[in-house]
Write an enzyme that holds these catalytic residues in place. Structure first.
Site, short mmCIF file in Angstrom:
data_model
loop_
_atom_site.label_atom_id
_atom_site.label_comp_id
_atom_site.label_asym_id
_atom_site.label_seq_id
_atom_site.Cartn_x
_atom_site.Cartn_y
_atom_site.Cartn_z
N HIS A 106 7.47 -12.24 6.11
CA HIS A 106 6.87 -11.64 4.76
C HIS A 106 7.88 -11.78 3.60
O HIS A 106 7.07 -12.18 2.84
CB HIS A 106 8.17 -9.95 4.75
CG HIS A 106 7.20 -8.99 3.51
ND1 HIS A 106 7.50 -7.86 3.23
CD2 HIS A 106 7.13 -9.25 2.30
CE1 HIS A 106 7.15 -7.12 2.31
NE2 HIS A 106 7.18 -8.42 1.39
N HIS A 162 11.36 -14.28 -5.40
CA HIS A 162 11.64 -14.23 -4.65
C HIS A 162 12.62 -15.89 -4.46
O HIS A 162 13.85 -16.40 -4.89
CB HIS A 162 11.85 -14.03 -3.41
CG HIS A 162 12.18 -11.87 -3.70
ND1 HIS A 162 13.02 -10.92 -3.08
CD2 HIS A 162 11.01 -11.55 -2.82
CE1 HIS A 162 12.15 -10.56 -3.28
NE2 HIS A 162 10.67 -10.69 -3.30
N GLU A 177 5.50 -14.31 -3.09
CA GLU A 177 7.09 -14.15 -2.71
C GLU A 177 7.83 -15.41 -3.58
O GLU A 177 8.98 -15.42 -3.79
CB GLU A 177 6.90 -14.72 -1.26
CG GLU A 177 6.38 -12.89 -0.31
CD GLU A 177 7.63 -11.81 0.09
OE1 GLU A 177 8.69 -12.25 -0.58
OE2 GLU A 177 6.75 -10.92 -0.76
P1 5GP Z 1 10.38 -1.11 -1.13
O1 5GP Z 1 10.36 -0.52 -2.53
O2 5GP Z 1 8.19 -1.06 -0.48
O3 5GP Z 1 10.90 -1.27 0.12
O4 5GP Z 1 10.45 -3.38 -1.91
C1 5GP Z 1 9.45 -3.69 -2.72
C2 5GP Z 1 9.72 -5.48 -3.24
O5 5GP Z 1 11.22 -4.81 -3.38
C3 5GP Z 1 9.75 -6.04 -1.97
O6 5GP Z 1 8.74 -6.52 -0.78
C4 5GP Z 1 10.82 -7.00 -2.46
O7 5GP Z 1 10.20 -7.71 -2.63
C5 5GP Z 1 11.67 -6.32 -3.03
N1 5GP Z 1 12.73 -5.17 -1.94
C6 5GP Z 1 13.46 -4.44 -1.70
N2 5GP Z 1 14.67 -4.40 -1.20
C7 5GP Z 1 15.22 -5.41 -1.72
C8 5GP Z 1 15.59 -5.60 -1.22
O8 5GP Z 1 17.07 -5.08 -0.52
N3 5GP Z 1 16.32 -7.27 -1.51
C9 5GP Z 1 15.50 -8.00 -2.11
N4 5GP Z 1 16.06 -8.89 -2.93
N5 5GP Z 1 14.78 -7.99 -2.29
C10 5GP Z 1 14.67 -6.17 -2.31
P1 5GP Z 2 7.56 -7.97 -2.03
O1 5GP Z 2 7.06 -7.34 -3.23
O2 5GP Z 2 7.59 -6.51 -1.73
O3 5GP Z 2 7.95 -9.13 -1.73
O4 5GP Z 2 5.85 -8.07 -1.78
C1 5GP Z 2 4.71 -7.71 -1.28
C2 5GP Z 2 3.74 -7.64 -2.06
O5 5GP Z 2 2.87 -8.68 -1.41
C3 5GP Z 2 2.65 -6.33 -2.44
O6 5GP Z 2 2.19 -6.63 -3.58
C4 5GP Z 2 1.59 -6.98 -1.17
O7 5GP Z 2 0.67 -5.80 -1.05
C5 5GP Z 2 1.70 -7.62 -1.00
N1 5GP Z 2 1.32 -8.37 0.30
C6 5GP Z 2 0.50 -9.22 0.50
N2 5GP Z 2 0.27 -9.21 1.13
C7 5GP Z 2 1.23 -8.33 2.01
C8 5GP Z 2 1.71 -8.68 3.62
O8 5GP Z 2 1.00 -8.84 4.61
N3 5GP Z 2 2.25 -7.46 4.14
C9 5GP Z 2 3.12 -6.75 3.08
N4 5GP Z 2 4.74 -6.24 3.35
N5 5GP Z 2 2.77 -7.65 1.62
C10 5GP Z 2 1.81 -8.18 1.67
#
Ligand code: 5GP
Ligand code: 5GP
Ligand code: 5GP
Length: 209
Positions: A43, A101, A97
Site C-alpha cells: 500500500h 508520503h 503514494e
Molecule cells: P485511514 O484513515 O484509511 O486509515 O488512512 C487514510 C490514509 O491516511 C492512509 O492511506 C495514509 O495515507 C494515511 N495514514 C493513516 N494512518 C497513518 C499513519 O499512522 N501514519 C502515516 N504516515 N499515514 C497514515
Molecule cells: P492513502 O491516502 O490511504 O495512502 O491511499 C489511499 C488512496 O489510494 C485512496 O485514494 C485510494 O482510493 C487509492 N488507492 C488506489 N488503489 C488502491 C489500493 O489498491 N489500495 C488502497 N488501500 N488504496 C488504493
C-alpha cells in the site's frame, strides 16, 4: 532522533491483502494488467514520527513522473497493484503514494529510490511464506491474532501490527500489515509506536483471492 531536514523518525511499510480489499461491500477493480497474484501487495511506505503524527504532501513541486521508474514498472504492477475502481494502470495509486508520503522522505529517497526501497523491503519479508509455514493460509478459514502475528514473527523476525476490515457479511478479516523501517529506509526494525485502530476480534478470516 531526527537529523536536520528530516521531519520523521521511521517508516511504516504497509502491505495489503487483495482478497480483503476486494471482499468488502465496496468491492474492487482489477488493474489493466489483470488480476494480481494472490500475495500481499504494497500500500505504501509512510514516513512517521515517534509520537504517532506524520508529515504529508511535503513537496507539491515533485510530481510523480512515471519515466523515472520505467525499469520498475513490471515489478510495481506485480507487487504494488492498485485495486481501486475504476480499472486503471496503477499510476494513480503510485502517484498518490509518492506525492503524499514519498515526498516527505526526500532526505533519503528520490522517486526511483522510494519505489525500489519499498519493493525490496516487501520481498525481504516474504510474509505469505511465513504465514503458510505457520499454518495460516488464505483459505477462507479463521485464525486468531496470535496465530497470525506469531507466524509472521517466527518467519520474518518482525511482528507487524494487524489491521482488519469487514467482508460483505460483516466478518473481521485480515486486511493490512504494518511493519516498521528505520529512517534511512533500508532496514526493518521493531515499531517505535503502533498505529491506532480498532481491535480485530478473536476470529479473523483470511479470505482467498
Ligand atoms: P485511514 O484513515 O484509511 O486509515 O488512512 C487514510 C490514509 O491516511 C492512509 O492511506 C495514509 O495515507 C494515511 N495514514 C493513516 N494512518 C497513518 C499513519 O499512522 N501514519 C502515516 N504516515 N499515514 C497514515
Ligand atoms: P492513502 O491516502 O490511504 O495512502 O491511499 C489511499 C488512496 O489510494 C485512496 O485514494 C485510494 O482510493 C487509492 N488507492 C488506489 N488503489 C488502491 C489500493 O489498491 N489500495 C488502497 N488501500 N488504496 C488504493
Ligand atoms: P494487548 O496490548 O493487550 O496485546 O492488546 C490490547 C488490545 O489491542 C486488544 O484489544 C488487542 O486485540 C489489540 N491488538 C493487539 N495487537 C493488535 C494488532 O496487531 N492489531 C489490532 N487490530 N489490534 C491489536
Amino acid at each position: 532522533g531526527r537529523a536536520a531536514a528530516q521531519d520523521y523518525d521511521f517508516f511504516y511499510l504497509v502491505l495489503q491483502w487483495p482478497g480483503s480489499y476486494c471482499d468488502t461491500r465496496q468491492s474492487c477493480c482489477y488493474p489493466k494488467s489483470g488480476k494480481p497474484a494472490a500475495d500481499f501487495g504494497i500500500h505504501g511506505l509512510w514516513p512517521n514520527r515517534d509520537d504517532g503524527s506524520y508529515p504529508q504532501n511535503c513537496n507539491p513541486d515533485s510530481e510523480f513522473d512515471p519515466s523515472k521508474v520505467s525499469d520498475l514498472l513490471s515489478s510495481l504492477r506485480a507487487k504494488w497493484p492498485t485495486l481501486a475502481c475504476p480499472t486503471n494502470d496503477g499510476l494513480r495509486f503510485w502517484g498518490h503514494e509518492w506525492e503524499k508520503h514519498g515526498t516527505c522522505a526526500s532526505n533519503v529517497f528520490d522517486e526511483h529510490g522510494y519505489f525500489q526501497a519499498a519493493l525490496r523491503l516487501r520481498d525481504r519479508l516474504g510474509v505469505l511464506r511465513a504465514l503458510a509455514a505457520g499454518g495460516v493460509r488464505p483459505d477462507g478459514g479463521y485464525y486468531t491474532l496470535d496465530q497470525i502475528k506469531g507466524a509472521i514473527r517466527d518467519g520474518t523476525g518482525f511482528e507487524p501490527y494487524v489491521e482488519c476490515n469487514r467482508d460483505e457479511s460483516g466478518n473481521s478479516q485480515l486486511y493490512q500489515l504494518y511493519f516498521c523501517v528505520n529512517a534511512a529506509g533500508d532496514s526493518l526494525v521493531e515499531c517505535p509506536i503502533l498505529p491506532r485502530g480498532r481491535p480485530c476480534g478473536s476470529r479473523i478470516e483470511f479470505p482467498a483471492f
